[in-house]
Design an enzyme around this catalytic site. Structure first.
Site, PDB file in Angstrom:
ATOM      1  N   LYS A  43       1.114  -1.242  -0.047  1.00 50.35           N
ATOM      2  CA  LYS A  43      -0.042  -0.113  -0.174  1.00 50.35           C
ATOM      3  C   LYS A  43       1.042   1.350  -0.088  1.00 50.35           C
ATOM      4  CE  LYS A  43      -3.365  -2.271   3.193  1.00 50.35           C
ATOM      5  NZ  LYS A  43      -3.854  -2.137   4.590  1.00 50.35           N
ATOM      6  N   GLU A  99       8.018   2.431  -6.073  1.00 48.89           N
ATOM      7  CA  GLU A  99       7.875   1.865  -4.950  1.00 48.89           C
ATOM      8  C   GLU A  99       8.124   2.911  -3.956  1.00 48.89           C
ATOM      9  OE1 GLU A  99       7.251  -0.324  -2.433  1.00 48.89           O
ATOM     10  OE2 GLU A  99       9.035  -1.897  -2.474  1.00 48.89           O
ATOM     11  N   ASP A 100       7.314   3.188  -2.904  1.00 51.98           N
ATOM     12  CA  ASP A 100       7.610   4.056  -1.754  1.00 51.98           C
ATOM     13  C   ASP A 100       9.317   3.732  -0.779  1.00 51.98           C
ATOM     14  OD1 ASP A 100       7.449   1.642  -0.016  1.00 51.98           O
ATOM     15  OD2 ASP A 100       5.989   1.436   0.209  1.00 51.98           O
ATOM     16  N   ASP A 103      14.747  -1.617   1.275  1.00 52.26           N
ATOM     17  CA  ASP A 103      15.334  -1.888   2.438  1.00 52.26           C
ATOM     18  C   ASP A 103      15.695  -3.475   1.892  1.00 52.26           C
ATOM     19  OD1 ASP A 103      16.318  -2.617   4.878  1.00 52.26           O
ATOM     20  OD2 ASP A 103      14.558  -2.899   5.943  1.00 52.26           O
ATOM     21  N   PHE A 151      13.958   2.906  11.103  1.00 55.73           N
ATOM     22  CA  PHE A 151      12.494   2.592  10.220  1.00 55.73           C
ATOM     23  C   PHE A 151      11.586   3.867  10.152  1.00 55.73           C
ATOM     24  CE2 PHE A 151       7.659   0.816  10.232  1.00 55.73           C
ATOM     25  CZ  PHE A 151       8.088  -0.778   9.724  1.00 55.73           C
ATOM     26  N   ARG A 164       0.473   6.481   8.162  1.00 54.02           N
ATOM     27  CA  ARG A 164       0.077   6.811   6.717  1.00 54.02           C
ATOM     28  C   ARG A 164      -0.258   7.823   6.124  1.00 54.02           C
ATOM     29  NH1 ARG A 164       1.516   1.402   3.892  1.00 54.02           N
ATOM     30  NH2 ARG A 164       0.188  -0.109   4.773  1.00 54.02           N
TER      31      ARG A 164
HETATM   32  P1  IMP Z   1      12.089  -4.960   1.237  1.00 53.51           P
HETATM   33  O1  IMP Z   1      11.767  -6.060   0.501  1.00 53.51           O
HETATM   34  O2  IMP Z   1      13.040  -5.178   2.258  1.00 53.51           O
HETATM   35  O3  IMP Z   1      12.871  -3.864   0.713  1.00 53.51           O
HETATM   36  O4  IMP Z   1      10.773  -4.306   1.719  1.00 53.51           O
HETATM   37  C1  IMP Z   1      10.109  -3.002   1.659  1.00 53.51           C
HETATM   38  C2  IMP Z   1       9.065  -3.309   1.336  1.00 53.51           C
HETATM   39  O5  IMP Z   1       9.075  -3.011   3.123  1.00 53.51           O
HETATM   40  C3  IMP Z   1       7.845  -1.881   1.396  1.00 53.51           C
HETATM   41  O6  IMP Z   1       7.810  -1.946   0.379  1.00 53.51           O
HETATM   42  C4  IMP Z   1       7.612  -1.459   2.785  1.00 53.51           C
HETATM   43  O7  IMP Z   1       6.184  -1.444   2.708  1.00 53.51           O
HETATM   44  C5  IMP Z   1       8.115  -2.030   3.638  1.00 53.51           C
HETATM   45  N1  IMP Z   1       9.368  -1.520   4.342  1.00 53.51           N
HETATM   46  C6  IMP Z   1      10.575  -1.802   4.397  1.00 53.51           C
HETATM   47  N2  IMP Z   1      11.235  -0.658   4.748  1.00 53.51           N
HETATM   48  C7  IMP Z   1      10.102   0.063   5.996  1.00 53.51           C
HETATM   49  C8  IMP Z   1      10.183   1.666   6.643  1.00 53.51           C
HETATM   50  O8  IMP Z   1      11.268   1.574   7.464  1.00 53.51           O
HETATM   51  N3  IMP Z   1       8.504   1.593   6.846  1.00 53.51           N
HETATM   52  C9  IMP Z   1       8.118   1.143   6.735  1.00 53.51           C
HETATM   53  N4  IMP Z   1       7.880   0.152   5.666  1.00 53.51           N
HETATM   54  C10 IMP Z   1       8.831  -0.228   5.455  1.00 53.51           C
END
Ligand code: IMP
Length: 174
Positions: A43, A99-100, A103, A151, A164
């Site tokens: 989302k 993508e927002d 990580d 985070f 959000r």
């Molecule tokens: P990844 O697969 O580890 O790159 O995680 C990506 C997803 O995890 C993003 O699309 C977010 O939904 C969530 N995410 C990762 N870091 C954060 C954060 O600091 N705050 C909120 N959501 C996060």
């Protein structure tokens, strides 16, 4: 469950606004004469997508997919699946994934592989926030802010479905 927010803001709404405008300019320039398909990952990307597309000066199509990876925890589970898949064909399209935050890169990396198999004519990634310290491997073509391994919430990003709606980006206390 209540998570306290740190009093200081990591990135202000004014800084975000400026960066989104810069990204929109870059994307508009690179996709001149094209009609890209912007695919947002739900989302978290819904606010970024809404602001970004209004600043583009090219015609663009928009769709969203919903992937699961985080659940309600703060660490990536490593288990990722397409929950709500694509409604429009990507074959032969110029696809730009929105993508927002990236990580570890596991979520978007999985999705990029999924899209590649469907033979788009080009495939790029735009991410507003980048936490490179835990990255597996994923190329970001349009990058907004590089942030530390904290985070963060706000501007579409949540912690247990909260925060959000905040216009600035905050750090959640450990
Ligand atoms: P990844 O697969 O580890 O790159 O995680 C990506 C997803 O995890 C993003 O699309 C977010 O939904 C969530 N995410 C990762 N870091 C954060 C954060 O600091 N705050 C909120 N959501 C996060």
């Amino acid at each position: 469950m209540t998570a306290p927010l740190k009093p200081e803001i990591l990135i202000t709404k004014e800084e975000i606004e400026k960066e989104v405008a810069r990204l929109a300019q870059e994307i508009s320039r690179d996709y001149q004469g094209k009609h890209p398909l912007l695919l947002g990952i739900l989302k978290g990307s819904f606010i970024f997508m809404a602001d970004l597309i209004r600043l583009l000066d090219i015609p663009a199509e928009v769709d969203f997919v919903s992937l699961s990876s985080y659940g309600s925890a703060r660490v990536t589970s490593g288990e990722i699946k397409v929950v709500q898949g694509l409604r429009c064909p990507v074959k032969g399209r110029d696809v730009l994934v929105i993508e927002d935050i990236v990580d570890t890169g596991l979520t978007v990396g999985y999705f990029l592989d999924y899209l590649k198999k469907r033979k788009p004519s080009s495939l790029k990634l735009c991410a507003l926030f980048d936490k490179p310290s835990r990255r597996v491997s994923v190329p970001i073509d349009y990058r907004g802010f590089t942030i530390p391994n904290r985070f963060v919430v706000g501007y579409g990003l949540d912690y247990n479905e909260r925060f959000r709606h905040l216009s600035d980006l905050y750090v959640v206390e450990d």
